[in-house]
Write an enzyme that holds these catalytic residues in place. Structure first.
Site, mmCIF file in Angstrom:
data_model
loop_
_atom_site.group_PDB
_atom_site.id
_atom_site.type_symbol
_atom_site.label_atom_id
_atom_site.label_comp_id
_atom_site.label_asym_id
_atom_site.label_seq_id
_atom_site.Cartn_x
_atom_site.Cartn_y
_atom_site.Cartn_z
ATOM 1 C CG ASP A 91 -2.008 1.051 1.126
ATOM 2 O OD1 ASP A 91 -2.553 1.221 0.029
ATOM 3 O OD2 ASP A 91 -2.322 1.693 2.137
ATOM 4 C CG HIS A 113 -4.195 10.843 2.326
ATOM 5 N ND1 HIS A 113 -5.194 10.840 3.269
ATOM 6 C CD2 HIS A 113 -3.345 9.833 2.685
ATOM 7 C CE1 HIS A 113 -4.975 9.878 4.159
ATOM 8 N NE2 HIS A 113 -3.863 9.252 3.816
ATOM 9 C CD GLU A 122 -6.327 4.553 4.568
ATOM 10 O OE1 GLU A 122 -5.683 3.864 3.737
ATOM 11 O OE2 GLU A 122 -5.801 5.076 5.556
ATOM 12 C CD GLU A 142 -5.585 2.743 -0.233
ATOM 13 O OE1 GLU A 142 -4.735 2.129 -0.939
ATOM 14 O OE2 GLU A 142 -5.492 2.824 1.003
ATOM 15 C CG ASP A 154 -5.550 -0.533 3.241
ATOM 16 O OD1 ASP A 154 -5.784 -1.711 3.535
ATOM 17 O OD2 ASP A 154 -4.469 0.019 3.496
ATOM 18 N NE ARG A 174 -7.704 6.657 9.441
ATOM 19 C CZ ARG A 174 -6.990 6.627 8.325
ATOM 20 N NH1 ARG A 174 -5.716 6.295 8.374
ATOM 21 N NH2 ARG A 174 -7.549 6.914 7.164
ATOM 22 C CD GLN A 190 -2.680 3.902 10.632
ATOM 23 O OE1 GLN A 190 -3.893 3.950 10.450
ATOM 24 N NE2 GLN A 190 -1.823 4.284 9.718
ATOM 25 C CE LYS A 216 -3.717 1.195 6.325
ATOM 26 N NZ LYS A 216 -4.570 2.225 5.709
ATOM 27 C CB THR A 273 -7.221 -4.880 2.157
ATOM 28 O OG1 THR A 273 -6.321 -4.460 3.182
ATOM 29 C CG2 THR A 273 -7.059 -3.997 0.933
ATOM 30 C CD GLU A 279 -7.367 13.209 3.612
ATOM 31 O OE1 GLU A 279 -7.050 14.214 2.942
ATOM 32 O OE2 GLU A 279 -7.449 12.062 3.129
#
Length: 431
Positions: A121, A128, A211, A213, A245, A249, A252, A265, A269, A378
């Site tokens: 990844d 971002h 996320e 992607e 993904d 948070r 992490q 993570k 996925t 975000e």
């Protein structure tokens, strides 16, 4: 008037003959028989049966239960098979043989279409990365010093790549100790021995995120100790798909220093059930953003080759993210600073080999505007600004929330090329 045949698509159908993505499916009458399918409108063509019906030389490749053998065959075969498929689906001479082999999409079960060999990844969006930097390093520069010199990435867990519509179980892990919690051990009499830190919490994540992607699937392998240059991208990458993904948070943020993402993570996925061939996206090629830092030669894509044959490295993909059916973001993939070809070149420049089924993803896709941010971190600025949805506010995902990624790209003749959607529903943590 007799009903239209599934072969009779509207000229602007986003899954028309200009697209032809690959997947793997089963039918209710043969649930253990996985077959390669090609999406055509709202139907799925049994590609292996079609190859047998017309006497194709590619029966063995299309009759396999995964895409891996076809992916490993290399670009000349990919192009030959794609041309065959287009012929079978559009020419009247094949109509009687092909029409019975089309299954309504609503009647089949879709599976992970290839065996994932490895998963990487990246972190390729400047918007971002800058937003994350501003959130976590408000007093420092938004980007780390290395960010504009190389595509930053990490190795993920191939075994938890799952197909769209697979439920996502809220993960459990260690969480940062609460502020002011006493240490787990008193200091020893040896003053040189470090005191133990506060005991972390353990439990389900409270800050589950998506996320948005775009991922790239490697077909033809490469030898060990043989870097793949920018020009080799088309020879090794079979196709493109959307990818979510998922990220915990809080897990992490507690674990990632100094070695990066791990349990926060690796729990899931999600990838689309359909892999769009690179050739289907030829009309979506676009120049990447202007680079304001000189690149090392192996990453420098600033000029065409001597023959002028190089094509732009970016892709104009228009993504939409919806939570419980409500659109919350529209990330533009054309804004990505690092291209997929640069990611592949960097991934192999140290001599690492490629294997059929390697999967590498762009990292969160975000644009310059607030409505173009590709994750809740975000969109809510780490929970400071809740997102207002018809069913209530969100800072991060709640149990029962369903996240869906869709996308399209410009195609030939003003048509659109749709990418297969990625959907996942959050279910409660299990002890």
């Amino acid at each position: 008037m007799p009903p239209l045949s599934p072969l009779d698509l509207a000229h602007d159908d986003p899954y028309g003959p200009h697209n032809l993505p690959y997947g793997v499916f089963t039918t209710p009458d043969a649930p253990d028989l996985r077959r390669i399918g090609v999406r055509y409108g709202d139907h799925v063509l049994d590609a292996g049966a079609a190859a047998a019906a017309v006497g194709s030389p590619h029966i063995a490749l299309l009759g396999h239960p995964t895409l891996n053998p076809l992916m490993a065959a290399g670009r000349p075969v990919w192009q030959a098979v794609r041309e065959e498929l287009r012929t079978w689906l559009t020419e009247s001479a094949h109509r009687s043989a092909i029409e019975p082999l089309l299954h309504p999409l609503t009647t089949v079960v879709l599976h992970l279409p290839f065996e994932v060999a490895d998963y990487v990844d990246f972190y390729a969006s400047e918007h971002h990365a800058s937003n994350v930097g501003r959130i976590f390093r408000p007093d420092g520069g938004p980007l780390t010093p290395n960010w504009k010199h190389m595509p930053i990435g990490y190795h993920g867990r191939a075994g938890t790549v799952v197909v769209s519509d697979t439920p996502v179980v809220r993960p459990r892990g260690q969480l940062r100790p609460p502020a002011g919690q006493p240490t787990s051990d008193q200091p020893t009499s040896d003053q040189s021995a470090p005191a133990h830190s506060a005991l972390p919490l353990f439990g389900p994540t409270r800050r589950l995120d998506f996320e948005a992607e775009v991922a790239f699937v490697v077909g033809a392998p490469s030898p060990f100790n043989t870097p793949v240059p920018l020009s080799g991208f088309h020879d090794h990458v079979f196709g493109v798909c959307l990818l979510n993904d998922w990220s915990a948070r809080d897990i992490q943020s507690w674990e990632y220093r100094p070695l990066g993402p791990f349990l926060g993570k690796s729990f899931a996925t999600s990838v689309a059930a359909w892999i769009t061939p690179l050739d289907a996206l030829a009309a979506a090629r676009t120049a990447p953003p202007t680079r304001d830092v000189p690149l090392l030669p192996y990453l420098d894509d600033s000029a065409a080759d001597a023959a002028g044959a190089a094509e732009p490295g970016g892709l104009d993909l228009r993504i939409e993210v919806a939570i419980n059916g409500h659109p919350v973001s529209h990330p533009p993939f054309a804004a990505m600073y690092w291209t997929a070809a640069q990611q592949l070149a960097h991934m192999t420049v140290n001599g690492a080999s490629l294997r059929t089924g390697d999967l590498f993803a762009s990292g969160t896709v975000s644009g310059p505007e607030p409505h173009q941010r590709g994750c809740l971190l975000e969109l809510t600025w780490s929970g400071r600004d809740p997102l207002r949805l018809p069913d209530g506010e969100r800072t991060f995902l709640e149990d029962g929330d369903e996240v869906t990624l869709t996308a399209w790209a410009p195609g030939p003749g003003n048509n659109r090329v749709a990418l297969g959607e990625v959907t996942g529903c959050v279910v409660p943590s299990t002890p």
